[in-house]
Design an enzyme around this catalytic site. Structure first.
Site, PDB file in Angstrom:
ATOM      1  CG  ASP A 118      -1.872   1.139   1.289  1.00  0.00           C
ATOM      2  OD1 ASP A 118      -1.819   2.027   0.418  1.00  0.00           O
ATOM      3  OD2 ASP A 118      -2.699   1.163   2.225  1.00  0.00           O
ATOM      4  CG  ASP A 119       3.841   3.829  -2.901  1.00  0.00           C
ATOM      5  OD1 ASP A 119       4.007   4.711  -2.037  1.00  0.00           O
ATOM      6  OD2 ASP A 119       4.496   3.793  -3.953  1.00  0.00           O
ATOM      7  NE  ARG A 121      -4.736   3.155   2.158  1.00  0.00           N
ATOM      8  CZ  ARG A 121      -4.566   3.446   3.437  1.00  0.00           C
ATOM      9  NH1 ARG A 121      -5.262   4.403   3.991  1.00  0.00           N
ATOM     10  NH2 ARG A 121      -3.698   2.782   4.157  1.00  0.00           N
TER      11      ARG A 121
END
Length: 164
Positions: A118-119, A121
């Site tokens: 989850d960078d 999102r």
């Protein structure tokens, strides 16, 4: 005592690369996925939707312990060719709901989306909205192997069950 090469503890000291990024070994990912199994079982998914390419391996690892079907979707935010983010998430592959297919297991059921990181999102937000728009699941959960601790561009609805 030196730890075995494949041990998550043995790899920890070597995971910070020269480029400043942190890389995880297969054993570390397997350990992380396995540690999430109680939370996943509590969510009780009927089907897993793996976001490709990064979510495929964690989803398959998870399926070893949570015996539900896996569906694959392919979404692209980052262009590997230019090493830049696209303006929008590109929907490259989705599943159908034809009778007799695993896609038919999504409508009205509990769906767990799996991705490796989850960078921003943004991709997760897109996946949730697209599932709701096209497949109407009863509940949506998300499992990510790694949540980058940084401000997110995308937003997840409060009713989405988030496991990291």
């Amino acid at each position: 005592m030196k730890q075995p090469k494949q041990s998550p503890g043995g790899k920890a000291a070597r995971s910070l690369a020269a480029d400043g990024k942190v890389y995880f070994s297969y054993a570390q990912i397997a350990e992380t996925v396995s540690s999430a199994v109680p939370a996943v079982k509590a969510f009780s998914p009927d089907v897993i939707v793996a976001i490709g390419g990064g979510g495929y391996i964690p989803a398959r690892m998870l399926r070893t312990e949570v015996k539900v079907p896996i569906l694959a979707i392919s979404l692209e935010l980052y262009d590997d060719r230019t090493h830049t983010a696209n303006t929008n998430v590109l929907r490259k592959q989705w599943f159908t709901e034809e009778p007799g297919t695993f896609g038919a297991l999504v409508r009205g059921q509990r769906v767990l989306i799996v991705d490796e990181v989850d960078d921003t999102r943004t991709t997760l937000e897109y996946a949730v909205k697209e599932l709701e728009r096209t497949n109407s699941p009863a509940a949506i959960g998300i499992l990510v192997v790694h949540n980058k601790l940084k401000p997110k561009k995308g937003k997840l609805p409060s009713y989405v069950h988030y496991i990291v």
